[in-house]
Design an enzyme around this catalytic site. Structure first.
Site, PDB file in Angstrom:
ATOM      1  N   ASP A 172      41.234  32.548  28.830  1.00  0.00           N
ATOM      2  CA  ASP A 172      42.668  32.741  28.605  1.00  0.00           C
ATOM      3  C   ASP A 172      43.545  31.910  29.533  1.00  0.00           C
ATOM      4  O   ASP A 172      44.768  31.958  29.418  1.00  0.00           O
ATOM      5  CB  ASP A 172      43.037  34.221  28.718  1.00  0.00           C
ATOM      6  CG  ASP A 172      42.976  34.740  30.152  1.00  0.00           C
ATOM      7  OD1 ASP A 172      42.236  34.161  30.964  1.00  0.00           O
ATOM      8  OD2 ASP A 172      43.652  35.745  30.448  1.00  0.00           O
ATOM      9  N   TYR A 266      43.483  25.274  37.526  1.00  0.00           N
ATOM     10  CA  TYR A 266      42.260  25.334  38.326  1.00  0.00           C
ATOM     11  C   TYR A 266      41.896  23.991  38.944  1.00  0.00           C
ATOM     12  O   TYR A 266      41.070  23.930  39.860  1.00  0.00           O
ATOM     13  CB  TYR A 266      41.098  25.844  37.478  1.00  0.00           C
ATOM     14  CG  TYR A 266      41.116  27.341  37.274  1.00  0.00           C
ATOM     15  CD1 TYR A 266      40.520  28.200  38.177  1.00  0.00           C
ATOM     16  CD2 TYR A 266      41.745  27.898  36.154  1.00  0.00           C
ATOM     17  CE1 TYR A 266      40.533  29.575  37.993  1.00  0.00           C
ATOM     18  CE2 TYR A 266      41.772  29.268  35.966  1.00  0.00           C
ATOM     19  CZ  TYR A 266      41.165  30.103  36.885  1.00  0.00           C
ATOM     20  OH  TYR A 266      41.189  31.466  36.695  1.00  0.00           O
TER      21      TYR A 266
END
Length: 443
Positions: A172, A266
């Site tokens: 997600d 990330y």
């Protein structure tokens, strides 16, 4: 769309379960459940979360039969869909995943760097077990929609160990970023059409359209100044903690240095690792934030409800996390061919990456699974980054399957967050001791 479904949530004791159930029941007119089963090997925890899930069902669709079980046969018999959200080792092991690397001035994060490799080694065999239960008990057309992290490693391992399993691996995080993009661009998230390539938790958006309109450059200009932080306080509860705000803000630094594409957040752990470590509290990591925050709140809420019968469920209805997994399941169920970012074997989709790389790209989700789009060739910098990370993930999967210490050390050494083979060995050896109850034996 009159069919009803039996659905299992693996990791039923997760604090995300009430939010996922709410998202499921929001779609009861299109995706009707006859039975919802929570399955977990930690009965006490699942029973507490189950109190809240029962309340959610009473609020939104009291016709649904709720079953809480630790028995695989009861959980999986004739199941149509299985939502997997396992956290092997719970938050105690996540805390070690984060704190052991930080002792060596290496990024401590649950799915990136050595923490992600450790988590992967814990998750592979339990996921094989879930697949085997499904093959034995579930409907012949079952689908596992997997959220269990680290999704890239899990996906690669399952392709090797259970290549015929009906499993779709999703994440997600890109959708959460798109939610913030929609706030920035003042549009609905579902109207955003992204082009994207990479591995899970390791990728880039190359184009963002709203309907037919290309708004990529406008968004790039905004992100260079503000990151992915919306212009007002619109944000999902799950991503509202200080650490997440810093993560979304940090995208501006990535965008300024590498302006070609919009980064997955990330990427900060791989490209800004020294800065991440510098601003980390080695004694109080994200795991501690979660244990002192969402974990504590949900179990206190369960106790309050059992005692008083009063509860405000709103804080536990985590929007995009639950919405995305339900959107994917509905596309599988009804052959909707909706376009989503999911993980698939490359097989030429990214022309200059290995065919066996497990890439995250736009796919059309049909009743038979994902149909990949074609990305074409990617530039050298991004190709090199992905190939290094993909090799790291391939080696950790091989280490798990073969019980190979040498391959585990090679995987840790290749990971971009770790500065040298010596540091890789120190972290690996300490993690072997910490994970002795979970990892396959490495020789």
């Amino acid at each position: 769309m009159n069919k009803t479904f039996k659905l299992v949530i693996v990791g039923g004791g997760s604090t995300y379960t009430p939010g996922i159930v709410k998202s499921l029941l929001d779609q009861k007119d299109q995706f009707k459940l006859s039975e919802l089963r929570l399955y977990d090997n930690f009965k006490e925890r699942q029973d507490k979360v189950g109190v809240l899930v029962k309340k959610v069902i009473e609020m939104f669709d009291p016709e649904v039969k709720l079953v809480l079980t630790t028995d695989p046969e009861e959980a999986f018999t004739d199941a149509d869909f299985i939502f997997a959200q396992m956290r092997v080792g719970l938050y105690h092991m996540r805390e070690l995943d984060e704190k052991i690397p930080l002792k060596y001035d290496v990024v401590g994060q649950e799915t990136c760097g050595p923490g992600g490799l450790a988590y992967g080694l814990r998750t592979i065999n339990p996921m094989v077990e879930i697949i085997d239960y499904c093959e034995k008990y579930a409907s012949k057309d079952y689908w596992i929609v997997n959220y269990s992290n680290p999704a890239a490693i899990v996906a690669k391992a399952m392709h090797k160990l259970r290549p015929n399993a009906r499993i779709l691996n999703i994440c997600d995080m890109p959708v959460a970023i798109m939610r913030n993009m929609s706030n920035i661009l003042d549009c609905d998230r579902k109207d955003i059409v992204p082009d994207y390539f990479g591995l899970n938790h390791f990728g880039w958006f190359t184009k963002i359209r709203v309907g037919e309109e290309d708004r990529t450059e406008e968004l790039k200009d905004y992100v260079r100044e503000h990151g992915y932080m919306p212009p007002d306080d619109r944000s999902e509860v799950r991503h509202n903690d200080a650490s997440w705000k810093h993560t979304f803000d940090n995208a501006k630094n990535l965008m300024r240095m590498f302006p070609d594409y919009l980064p997955n957040t990330y990427m900060q752990y791989y490209l800004l690792g020294d800065e991440i470590v510098k601003h980390s509290d080695k004694n109080y990591t994200r795991a501690n934030e979660v244990m002192d925050g969402r974990e504590k709140r949900i179990f206190q809420a369960a106790e309050q409800y059992e005692t008083t019968g009063e509860i405000d469920m709103t804080p536990f209805f985590t929007g995009v996390h639950g919405e995305f997994i339900v959107e994917v399941a509905m596309s599988l169920a009804f052959n909707l061919k909706k376009r989503h970012l999911v993980m698939v074997m490359n097989n030429g989709a990214v022309k200059n990456l290995p065919d066996d790389a497990m890439v995250e790209i736009p796919c059309y989700i049909t009743k038979e699974g994902p149909e990949a789009t074609r990305v074409g060739e990617i530039p050298t910098f991004f190709k090199g980054m992905i190939e290094q990370q993909e090799a790291c993930e391939k080696l950790i999967v091989e280490a798990a399957i073969e019980g190979s210490y040498d391959k585990a050390l090679a995987a840790f050494t290749l990971n971009k967050t770790i500065p040298s083979a010596m540091v890789a060995k120190q972290i690996l050896d300490e993690m072997i001791e910490a994970n002795k109850d979970y990892w396959p034996e490495l020789k």
